[in-house]
Design an enzyme around this catalytic site. Structure first.
Site, mmCIF file in Angstrom:
data_model
loop_
_atom_site.group_PDB
_atom_site.id
_atom_site.type_symbol
_atom_site.label_atom_id
_atom_site.label_comp_id
_atom_site.label_asym_id
_atom_site.label_seq_id
_atom_site.Cartn_x
_atom_site.Cartn_y
_atom_site.Cartn_z
ATOM 1 N N GLU A 107 0.903 -1.104 -0.226
ATOM 2 C CA GLU A 107 0.038 0.045 0.281
ATOM 3 C C GLU A 107 0.413 1.206 -0.790
ATOM 4 O O GLU A 107 0.469 2.330 -0.852
ATOM 5 C CB GLU A 107 -0.668 0.104 1.554
ATOM 6 C CG GLU A 107 -2.142 -0.778 0.933
ATOM 7 C CD GLU A 107 -2.762 -1.548 2.556
ATOM 8 O OE1 GLU A 107 -2.399 -1.044 3.534
ATOM 9 O OE2 GLU A 107 -4.406 -1.445 2.349
ATOM 10 N N GLU A 127 -3.414 -9.312 3.987
ATOM 11 C CA GLU A 127 -4.636 -8.885 5.367
ATOM 12 C C GLU A 127 -5.340 -10.165 5.688
ATOM 13 O O GLU A 127 -6.033 -10.674 7.396
ATOM 14 C CB GLU A 127 -5.032 -7.098 4.991
ATOM 15 C CG GLU A 127 -4.017 -6.544 4.961
ATOM 16 C CD GLU A 127 -3.263 -5.864 3.911
ATOM 17 O OE1 GLU A 127 -3.629 -6.931 2.828
ATOM 18 O OE2 GLU A 127 -2.552 -4.633 4.416
HETATM 19 C C1 3H9 Z 1 -1.278 -4.855 7.418
HETATM 20 O O1 3H9 Z 1 0.009 -4.266 6.762
HETATM 21 C C2 3H9 Z 1 -2.220 -3.766 7.424
HETATM 22 C C3 3H9 Z 1 -2.511 -2.622 6.631
HETATM 23 O O2 3H9 Z 1 -3.367 -3.220 5.234
HETATM 24 C C4 3H9 Z 1 -2.895 -1.581 7.152
HETATM 25 C C5 3H9 Z 1 -2.684 -0.927 8.198
HETATM 26 C C6 3H9 Z 1 -3.138 0.621 8.634
HETATM 27 N N1 3H9 Z 1 4.439 -7.330 11.984
HETATM 28 O O3 3H9 Z 1 7.811 -15.346 8.944
HETATM 29 P P1 3H9 Z 1 9.768 -14.713 10.105
HETATM 30 C C7 3H9 Z 1 8.398 -11.032 12.629
HETATM 31 S S1 3H9 Z 1 -1.797 -6.504 8.299
HETATM 32 C C8 3H9 Z 1 5.007 -7.517 12.591
HETATM 33 O O4 3H9 Z 1 9.390 -15.562 10.230
HETATM 34 P P2 3H9 Z 1 9.952 -14.980 6.829
HETATM 35 C C9 3H9 Z 1 7.928 -12.465 12.551
HETATM 36 O O5 3H9 Z 1 6.966 -12.484 13.898
HETATM 37 C C10 3H9 Z 1 -0.308 -6.724 7.901
HETATM 38 N N2 3H9 Z 1 5.917 -8.348 13.154
HETATM 39 O O6 3H9 Z 1 10.229 -14.167 8.293
HETATM 40 C C11 3H9 Z 1 9.243 -13.227 13.508
HETATM 41 O O7 3H9 Z 1 8.962 -12.106 14.364
HETATM 42 P P3 3H9 Z 1 9.968 -13.902 15.374
HETATM 43 C C12 3H9 Z 1 0.450 -7.426 6.385
HETATM 44 C C13 3H9 Z 1 6.417 -9.327 11.516
HETATM 45 O O8 3H9 Z 1 11.745 -14.649 6.593
HETATM 46 C C14 3H9 Z 1 9.928 -11.888 12.193
HETATM 47 O O9 3H9 Z 1 9.466 -11.469 11.440
HETATM 48 N N3 3H9 Z 1 1.974 -7.976 6.129
HETATM 49 C C15 3H9 Z 1 5.686 -8.864 11.079
HETATM 50 O O10 3H9 Z 1 9.716 -17.002 6.745
HETATM 51 C C16 3H9 Z 1 10.704 -12.989 11.099
HETATM 52 O O11 3H9 Z 1 8.736 -14.372 10.174
HETATM 53 C C17 3H9 Z 1 1.600 -9.463 6.775
HETATM 54 O O12 3H9 Z 1 1.018 -9.751 6.838
HETATM 55 C C18 3H9 Z 1 4.414 -8.014 10.618
HETATM 56 N N4 3H9 Z 1 4.302 -7.319 9.557
HETATM 57 O O13 3H9 Z 1 8.666 -14.012 6.981
HETATM 58 C C19 3H9 Z 1 2.656 -9.918 6.480
HETATM 59 N N5 3H9 Z 1 5.728 -9.848 9.986
HETATM 60 O O14 3H9 Z 1 11.970 -13.916 15.183
HETATM 61 C C20 3H9 Z 1 3.274 -10.951 7.465
HETATM 62 C C21 3H9 Z 1 6.417 -10.266 10.699
HETATM 63 O O15 3H9 Z 1 10.134 -12.783 16.487
HETATM 64 N N6 3H9 Z 1 4.689 -11.304 7.757
HETATM 65 N N7 3H9 Z 1 7.217 -10.230 11.809
HETATM 66 O O16 3H9 Z 1 9.437 -14.737 15.630
HETATM 67 C C22 3H9 Z 1 5.281 -12.729 6.677
HETATM 68 O O17 3H9 Z 1 4.308 -12.565 5.613
HETATM 69 C C23 3H9 Z 1 6.517 -13.170 6.958
HETATM 70 O O18 3H9 Z 1 6.688 -12.342 8.655
HETATM 71 C C24 3H9 Z 1 6.872 -12.944 5.764
HETATM 72 C C25 3H9 Z 1 8.761 -13.009 6.518
HETATM 73 C C26 3H9 Z 1 6.902 -13.074 4.339
HETATM 74 C C27 3H9 Z 1 7.377 -11.334 6.039
#
Ligand code: 3H9
Length: 700
Positions: A107, A127
């Site tokens: 976004e 999301e």
């Molecule tokens: C959003 O964006 C809402 C908006 O539309 C509107 C807002 C107003 N936040 O998965 P990993 C942490 S909703 C905080 O093991 P990978 C995760 O917990 C969001 N923390 O790594 C982990 O912590 P820990 C939409 C986050 O390389 C560490 O980072 N976005 C977030 O296998 C490593 O993560 C998503 O839904 C976050 N957003 O994969 C994306 N993301 O080491 C969600 C990750 O302490 N994230 N962490 O356990 C993912 O899909 C995967 O984490 C990603 C990396 C592909 C990014």
């Protein structure tokens, strides 16, 4: 300038770099300096163009999920504020994307005039998987950029797309093989020099015009996409919000999107799905297996057994690009197994989810054999043979004499003692359970069973393999049925008695589907085959009045056209059968039971509560390390509704004290063990009502 945002200049071009490890989430501490920097650069006449880039392994991967549910999430500057500021730039702006641009990250990039990326980047709005909709303009800007039909697919599925698709659809403006930021700088400089004044995406109408005039078509496409989203609120909100963009002015649709976002954020489903997001990541953290423990190298896998299970496991490895040697006892069984793998891939090719080329690549990684000696060089061997200790003894004894040293020897047993199996070899440290779920090529869950002597690097290998073959791993300890099947047994314990006392299969199944399960236990039994349980009962000297009687009549479920239900001419739809109703009444009469009305609450209390109770016993014994691990097992292996966050999370939301009270009620009434509240459940109920904080030391 701050720890999280730096601004550099390359002549008249400003380069803003975000640095908020690990995934550059848009936390409040980043939003503040980023907003200030953007405002300053926008108003600085010496700046002719802007590059927005990220340090670390990825572009922005979304809003900071840990802030959700806290005041910080909504504190300004908000993400919409940042995007509005970007859109107010009159000089060209470009997002330089590497890694993933997800959710709020994508976004944010759509606040820029242009997006460029390196070749391996991925783009998505996940999301919906957190029970949300994109809440910073994603449902409004993406359709304006790539058209509503394509946008809808990305938004409702939550699945990312790669650069090829993004470029073709207009989401991306250029792809660079190397030097992303330097190339992005040159790109925006050229735009500035040419004096281009591109429209902000919010003002573009060209891609949505056609859909505006054909809402019927949009609705039909949306209805197809929504079919898969059983009982979840977020997908429907995503659709409605994209539709609003076609019927309302941009600003109004944007404001409505924000309202939907806040409403979903505060709802139970998103809370549950966010719990699952973090629980899945926690489950990968295993006591005694920290980052210093390196997995062993796995270049080839051996699978013993080419039946449904072995074939499915083999496909998982092939899908992950790992060569497989599959072993069967006879050439005929081997040929049949390999042919089944081929036809399963053919179905995917026909459906369009796999290309013929990809199928050929996968089949080329598969070798078949009837000779154990051909497994000698495998780095991991997984047996998927008959569930009998004597058979396992044979297999592991043979493997021990043949397979190279240091290879991982895994059993796909679904309930047998992994320690005993390990004892059939002289290398128990290399033995581990890897319990796949049927169909193994589809189901995400992998229970990794840690034996008493399993070496930490063997566990690390199993976890690494799980990641490579796209499974969701949960490490569990040894007990009969491990986490999933042990709890399933507790959930099933009362099913026969419920029927005898007055319930019907369709009534029980409806309670389950109303709860959100894909199907109820009786329809499930018919699907799996009632003869399986019958055979097991016979071998254990157990009986079940109704289920046994059905099997004695040859009613094995769907495969015989009759089970608890009747299936008309090969159809899969269960139809209640008066003959079964009569059989149930007869069995009740024989036992002197006066059948009565049974309420939906009673069915829930006598099926789900024992299952939760068993989950608490599993935690108490250290068979699972965390309540979240149990939730991950049930959501990924047994179809527990994601919007309820798994059995243990759901139990907390329901109130543990109330569950304990009802368990005590049923225990008092029936004296059955399944209802006797676990000490841990009582303890959690009286002390704060939380299971999620309970951390156990894992049994081995
Ligand atoms: C959003 O964006 C809402 C908006 O539309 C509107 C807002 C107003 N936040 O998965 P990993 C942490 S909703 C905080 O093991 P990978 C995760 O917990 C969001 N923390 O790594 C982990 O912590 P820990 C939409 C986050 O390389 C560490 O980072 N976005 C977030 O296998 C490593 O993560 C998503 O839904 C976050 N957003 O994969 C994306 N993301 O080491 C969600 C990750 O302490 N994230 N962490 O356990 C993912 O899909 C995967 O984490 C990603 C990396 C592909 C990014």
């Amino acid at each position: 300038m701050s720890d999280y945002v730096t601004v550099a200049r390359d002549g008249e071009i400003a380069i803003v770099t975000i640095d908020n490890p690990p995934v550059n989430a848009l936390s409040f501490h980043l939003r503040q300096p980023l907003h200030a920097a953007l405002e300053e650069l926008r108003d600085d006449p010496s700046v002719a163009g802007l590059v927005l880039a990220c340090a670390g392994r990825s572009f922005v991967s979304g809003a900071d999920i840990t802030e959700f549910g806290t005041p910080k999430a909504l504190e300004r500057p908000s993400l919409p504020d940042l995007i509005a500021t970007l859109e107010s730039f009159e000089k060209p702006t470009v997002a330089a994307i590497h890694g993933t641009a997800l959710g709020g990250g994508l976004e944010l990039s759509m606040g820029c005039h242009y997006r460029v990326a390196d070749a391996s980047a991925r783009f998505g709005l996940p999301e919906v998987k957190l029970g949300l909709l994109p809440g910073a303009g994603g449902t409004q800007r993406l359709p304006r950029l790539i058209g509503p039909a394509k946008a809808l697919k990305i938004i409702v599925s939550g699945n990312p797309v790669g650069t090829k698709e993004a470029l073709a659809d207009g989401l991306l403006d250029a792809v660079f093989e190397s030097d992303l930021v330097a190339n992005a700088t040159a790109f925006v400089r050229a735009k500035a020099k040419a004096g281009e004044k591109p429209l902000p995406i919010s003002q573009r109408e060209d891609r949505i015009e056609a859909a505006r005039n054909d809402l019927k078509r949009f609705d039909a496409e949306a209805a197809t996409l929504l079919k898969k989203s059983r009982g979840l609120d977020a997908p429907a909100r995503c659709v409605q919000s994209v539709r609003n963009g076609l019927t309302m002015p941009f600003a109004e649709a944007l404001a409505t999107e924000r309202e939907y976002f806040i409403e979903l954020l505060q709802g139970d489903q998103s809370k549950a799905q966010r719990h699952l997001f973090f629980a899945q990541r926690e489950a990968a953290k295993v006591e005694g297996v920290d980052k210093s423990v390196k997995p062993r190298q796995v270049k080839r896998a051996g699978i013993i057994g080419a039946g449904t299970m072995g074939g499915g496991i083999a496909m998982s490895f092939l899908n992950g690009g790992i060569p497989v040697t599959i072993l069967e006892m006879s050439q005929e069984a081997l040929d049949r197994g390999i042919a089944r793998i081929g036809t399963t891939y053919d179905i995917s090719v026909k459906r369009g989810s796999l290309s013929e080329e990809a199928k050929q690549e996968r089949m080329a990684l598969l070798a078949g054999t009837t000779d154990y000696a051909d497994l000698a060089d495998c780095d991991i061997v997984i047996e998927a043979v008959f569930e009998e200790m004597a058979v396992k003894k044979d297999v592991f004894g043979t493997l021990d004499g043949i397979v190279k040293k240091g290879a991982v020897l895994a059993s796909n047993t679904s309930y047998l003692d992994v320690n005993e199996i390990a004892g059939f070899t002289d290398r128990p440290q290399d033995v581990v359970g890897m319990h796949f779920f049927s169909p193994a090529n589809v189901m995400k869950l992998l229970e990794i069973v840690r034996g008493e002597k399993t070496a930490p690097d063997v566990l690390a290998t199993a976890l690494d393999v799980a990641r490579r073959i796209a499974k969701v791993p949960v490490v569990v300890g040894v007990c009969h049925g491990f986490v999933g099947n042990r709890m399933l047994a507790a959930r099933s314990a009362e099913l026969e008695d419920l029927l005898l006392e007055g319930a019907t299969p369709e009534q029980v199944d409806k309670v389950f589907t109303d709860f959100g399960w894909p199907m109820g236990p009786f329809a499930m039994g018919d699907l799996a085959g009632l003869d399986i349980g019958w055979r097991t009962r016979k071998s254990l000297g157990k009986t079940a009045a109704i289920a046994d009687a059905l099997c004695e009549q040859g009613r094995f479920g769907q495969k015989t056209g009759k089970g608890y239900y009747i299936y008309e001419s090969g159809a899969r739809k269960p139809v209640p059968d008066p003959e079964v109703a009569a059989l149930i009444e007869e069995k009740a009469r024989e036992r002197g039971i006066n059948r009565r009305e049974i309420s939906a609450e009673e069915i829930t209390e006598r099926t789900l509560y024992p299952m939760i109770n068993e989950g608490a016993k599993i935690l108490q014994e250290g068979i699972a390390a965390r309540a979240g691990d149990v939730d991950i097992v049930w959501v990924n292996g047994y179809g527990f509704p994601v919007g309820k966050g798994g059995p243990m999370f759901w139990a907390e939301q329901e109130g543990l004290a109330g569950i304990v009270e009802r368990l005590e009620h049923w225990h008092g009434k029936t004296g059955k063990d399944v209802f006797e509240p676990a000490a841990l459940l009582r303890q959690a109920a009286s002390g704060g009502g939380r299971l999620s904080g309970v951390k156990t030391s894992r049994a081995a």
